[in-house]
Design an enzyme around this catalytic site. Structure first.
Site, PDB file in Angstrom:
ATOM      1  N   ARG A  88       1.584  -1.133   0.277  1.00  0.00           N
ATOM      2  CA  ARG A  88      -0.122  -0.585   0.308  1.00  0.00           C
ATOM      3  C   ARG A  88       0.738   1.093  -0.073  1.00  0.00           C
ATOM      4  O   ARG A  88       2.089   1.060   0.883  1.00  0.00           O
ATOM      5  CB  ARG A  88      -1.014  -0.539   1.323  1.00  0.00           C
ATOM      6  CG  ARG A  88      -2.114   1.358   1.237  1.00  0.00           C
ATOM      7  CD  ARG A  88      -2.635   0.747   0.535  1.00  0.00           C
ATOM      8  NE  ARG A  88      -4.307   1.594   0.721  1.00  0.00           N
ATOM      9  CZ  ARG A  88      -4.872   2.347  -0.158  1.00  0.00           C
ATOM     10  NH1 ARG A  88      -4.995   1.652  -1.466  1.00  0.00           N
ATOM     11  NH2 ARG A  88      -6.300   2.486   0.020  1.00  0.00           N
TER      12      ARG A  88
ATOM     13  N   THR B 165      -8.975   0.368  -9.861  1.00  0.00           N
ATOM     14  CA  THR B 165      -8.082  -0.823  -9.370  1.00  0.00           C
ATOM     15  C   THR B 165      -8.766  -1.988 -10.447  1.00  0.00           C
ATOM     16  O   THR B 165      -9.228  -1.884 -11.394  1.00  0.00           O
ATOM     17  CB  THR B 165      -8.718  -1.530  -7.945  1.00  0.00           C
ATOM     18  OG1 THR B 165      -9.049  -0.284  -6.947  1.00  0.00           O
ATOM     19  CG2 THR B 165      -7.949  -2.440  -7.512  1.00  0.00           C
TER      20      THR B 165
ATOM     21  N   THR C  87      -3.965  -1.014  -7.840  1.00  0.00           N
ATOM     22  CA  THR C  87      -4.515   0.249  -8.047  1.00  0.00           C
ATOM     23  C   THR C  87      -3.960   1.004  -7.708  1.00  0.00           C
ATOM     24  O   THR C  87      -2.557   1.704  -7.295  1.00  0.00           O
ATOM     25  CB  THR C  87      -5.210   0.103  -6.262  1.00  0.00           C
ATOM     26  OG1 THR C  87      -6.743   1.358  -7.007  1.00  0.00           O
ATOM     27  CG2 THR C  87      -4.882   0.510  -5.176  1.00  0.00           C
TER      28      THR C  87
ATOM     29  N   GLU D 108      -5.820   3.942  -7.816  1.00  0.00           N
ATOM     30  CA  GLU D 108      -7.216   4.796  -6.450  1.00  0.00           C
ATOM     31  C   GLU D 108      -8.083   5.191  -7.424  1.00  0.00           C
ATOM     32  O   GLU D 108      -8.955   4.123  -8.352  1.00  0.00           O
ATOM     33  CB  GLU D 108      -7.447   5.756  -5.991  1.00  0.00           C
ATOM     34  CG  GLU D 108      -7.857   5.584  -4.735  1.00  0.00           C
ATOM     35  CD  GLU D 108      -9.371   6.441  -4.403  1.00  0.00           C
ATOM     36  OE1 GLU D 108      -9.087   7.466  -4.498  1.00  0.00           O
ATOM     37  OE2 GLU D 108     -10.093   5.536  -4.419  1.00  0.00           O
TER      38      GLU D 108
ATOM     39  N   GLU E 298      -4.007   7.900  -3.996  1.00  0.00           N
ATOM     40  CA  GLU E 298      -4.513   6.948  -2.978  1.00  0.00           C
ATOM     41  C   GLU E 298      -4.606   8.220  -1.640  1.00  0.00           C
ATOM     42  O   GLU E 298      -5.488   7.888  -0.559  1.00  0.00           O
ATOM     43  CB  GLU E 298      -3.119   6.062  -3.082  1.00  0.00           C
ATOM     44  CG  GLU E 298      -3.930   4.699  -2.068  1.00  0.00           C
ATOM     45  CD  GLU E 298      -4.808   3.967  -3.268  1.00  0.00           C
ATOM     46  OE1 GLU E 298      -6.003   3.645  -3.050  1.00  0.00           O
ATOM     47  OE2 GLU E 298      -4.043   3.966  -4.393  1.00  0.00           O
TER      48      GLU E 298
ATOM     49  N   SER F 209     -10.747  -0.970   0.088  1.00  0.00           N
ATOM     50  CA  SER F 209     -11.536  -1.447   0.859  1.00  0.00           C
ATOM     51  C   SER F 209     -10.739  -2.937  -0.243  1.00  0.00           C
ATOM     52  O   SER F 209     -11.349  -3.828  -0.676  1.00  0.00           O
ATOM     53  CB  SER F 209     -12.710  -1.029   0.208  1.00  0.00           C
ATOM     54  OG  SER F 209     -13.496  -0.147   1.245  1.00  0.00           O
TER      55      SER F 209
ATOM     56  N   GLY G 167     -14.218   0.050  -5.305  1.00  0.00           N
ATOM     57  CA  GLY G 167     -14.185   1.019  -4.465  1.00  0.00           C
ATOM     58  C   GLY G 167     -14.858  -0.093  -3.344  1.00  0.00           C
ATOM     59  O   GLY G 167     -13.965  -0.925  -2.815  1.00  0.00           O
TER      60      GLY G 167
END
Length: 600
Positions: free
Chosen positions: A129, A421, A439, A441, A458, A486, A507
């Site tokens: 992330r 994503t 992703t 975003e 992000e 998510s 999302g």
């Protein structure tokens, strides 16, 4: 013609997104776009597309890959056919996805990976992330009066860009589980970037819908709108800058991305974004790391549903939904009362998500308490009691109080999460299983482009507000923190063996898409293609979203009669799934997008 529950007819669906901060944003069009089949010459790809259109899973004995674009799937299939591992194939797939569907994922973004290791029998996860810059402040997305910025005022430009994690995640997965030569994994992507690839109908439609924001920065505008005209489906598009980036990455690995010319160009692009500069620095690149985390495995019937824990809310919220509905008989997917129970279970899970879930490196979280069967049985009692009066929906879905040894004086989250994503599922010949959601975003991310790829937005997955009625919000922005996600890459286990790899873009709706597909496959007996094709019914914050143009939309009067507000709309998932059994592998690709499953 109305689509049936098990139909796999290709759907032309546009725009899906999250009254609550998420629901209020539904009026703003996120990444969507009609699906069209890509013109290809490979017979195997055509066969896979034909199977998807006919509603049939692709079958294989040895290995399989399912992802969002046939060119990317083909690149991964070549790696697997040559004896590569699922980690090797992922590197090849992600490299091509970053070229052919740049609006969804790529080198400028982040990812979560769930891995089942056939040798050890263990499930683990890697967290790639993005992180908030060390110079970021909690009020980054507030105006001078302390009010939250409008979403796209925050998104477009450098303010929203976090430190990319996908390149380091690709290398880390390969170092742990790869078998092939690192440099060989980029051959297809480099060739396609140099020679050009055919613009897909999906990419063309998304560019046409976002020309105002894409035209804001010259590099981005010149690529997606050459000569001032948006890309059209069927055009051949070259990206030599991306090819050069991949060559550098292939030769020098992650070090060549996180230091030197590539990192410097990213930082320069972010900090000098006209009108909305960001605060990303070379120090953020130097301190970034991929983190191995324990998988979150939630029980459902005789299965363990394993996925990514914090900073993702995916595994916990999917696990809560399944754990709550596991207390009921939900045998009929055409019955409104079945969906009432699933929808209210989702509402309860989302209430907990909004209160408790964030980056657990920064915020203590009641992880075990949230998926404790006793706690979920207690939450299910709120629905069970209401079931005695079928004329009413669950009146309210408030956060519960899961067992925890910390104080939980937290406010409710106010973040907005857009459904861009992409998802990749892979099983290799050795029996290793990979599920990875990746992703940048929002569709096209920050709209900033450098080195041939788009940069993420992000940071807008953080709550724009930092407190709620004097209580701190768990998912508030902090330097070095990872925003809540998510993304729900999932591997389902049964008696110690993997039986399903699945995930989706979408999302905050990802959670419902994945939970529903798992229910369809494990509870309602659908094969994986039927499960990923099934029309959607989702309820996150009180409103039932029913997929437009499908049989499930006929439930609107019944659900309204139970007391729900109902919205019939396009719901553009991108589920890719592989089921694993004693008789082999079966793959399914969401008919709403361009992806396929391919195996041997």
């Amino acid at each position: 013609m109305r689509k049936t529950f098990a139909a796999a007819t290709a759907l032309a669906l546009v725009h899906s997104f999250p009254v609550h901060a998420q629901e209020a944003a539904d009026a703003v069009a996120p990444e969507g776009g009609a699906t069209g089949f890509i013109s290809v010459t490979s017979e195997k790809i055509r066969d896979a597309q034909d199977a998807k259109a006919a509603g049939k899973p692709v079958e294989a004995k040895n290995w399989m890959v399912a992802a969002a674009n046939p060119l990317a799937v083909e690149a991964g299939a070549k790696v697997l056919a040559n004896g590569g591992s699922a980690a090797d194939a992922m590197v090849a797939v992600q490299s091509v996805l970053g070229l052919v569907e740049p609006q969804s994922s790529g080198m400028g973004g982040g990812a979560f990976l769930v891995w089942y290791d056939a040798k050890s029998g263990e499930v683990t996860t890697l967290d790639g992330r993005e992180t908030a810059p060390l110079e970021a402040t909690p009020t980054l997305f507030q105006d001078e009066n302390g009010d939250p910025l409008k979403f796209f005022d925050a998104v477009v430009g450098g303010r929203s860009v976090g430190t990319p994690g996908t390149p380091m995640l690709m290398e880390e997965a390969w170092k742990r589980w790869g078998k092939a030569e690192w440099s060989d994994l980029f051959t297809d992507a480099i060739t396609l970037a140099d020679r050009g690839f055919e613009v897909s109908p999906r990419l063309a439609s998304l560019v046409a819908a976002d020309t105002d924001r894409l035209s804001r920065f010259a590099t981005t505008a010149n690529y997606f709108m050459p000569g001032g005209r948006p890309l059209e489906a069927g055009m051949r598009l070259q990206n030599t800058a991306y090819a050069d980036t991949l060559r550098t990455f292939a030769e020098g690995g992650a070090d060549a991305f996180y230091s030197g010319a590539i990192a410097e160009a990213i930082v320069d692009t972010v900090r000098n974004a006209e009108g909305n500069p960001g605060v990303l620095s070379l120090k953020d690149f130097a301190t970034y790391s991929v983190k191995e985390r324990d998988a979150i495995c939630a029980p459902y019937l005789q299965y363990d549903v394993c996925g990514m824990g914090p900073p993702s809310s995916g595994a916990l919220t999917v696990g809560q939904i399944l754990g709550i509905v596991g207390n009921f008989a939900i045998d009929d997917p055409k019955d409104a009362d079945t969906w009432r129970m699933i929808g209210d279970a989702s509402r309860l899970a989302f209430a907990d998500r909004g209160r408790y879930m964030a980056d657990s490196d920064f915020v203590p979280m009641p992880v075990k308490g949230l998926i404790d069967p006793a706690y979920l049985e207690e939450r299910a009692g709120m629905i069970e009691g209401d079931r005695m009066d079928p004329g009413k929906a669950l009146e309210s879905a408030e956060p519960g109080m899961p067992a925890f040894d910390h104080a939980m004086l937290l406010g409710d989250d106010q973040s907005i999460e857009y459904p861009s994503t992409s998802h990749i599922s892979i099983v290799d010949a050795a029996g290793n299983v990979l599920s990875m959601t990746t992703t940048i975003e929002n569709g096209f991310g920050s709209r900033l482009m450098t080195n041939g790829f788009l940069l993420n937005n992000e940071l807008t997955d953080f709550s724009f507000a930092t407190q709620d009625d004097g209580k701190p919000i768990a998912n508030r922005l902090e330097p070095g923190k990872r925003p809540r996600s998510s993304m729900s890459p999932t591997i389902v286990m049964h008696e110690g063996n993997p039986v399903l790899a699945i995930g989706s873009p979408g999302g905050s709706r990802i959670i419902g898409y994945v939970a529903q597909a798992i229910l369809a496959h494990l509870t309602w007996g659908m094969d994986v293609q039927q499960a990923v094709s099934m029309p959607h019914a989702l309820n996150r914050f009180g409103t039932f979203d029913l997929e437009e143009g499908t049989d499930i939309a006929t439930l609107q009067p019944a659900l309204e009669g139970l007391g729900y507000k109902v919205s019939v709309r396009e719901l553009n998932s991108g589920l890719h799934a592989i089921s694993i059994g004693p008789d082999g592998l079966r793959g399914g690709a969401d008919p709403r997008r361009e992806g396929i499953a391919l195996g041997e």
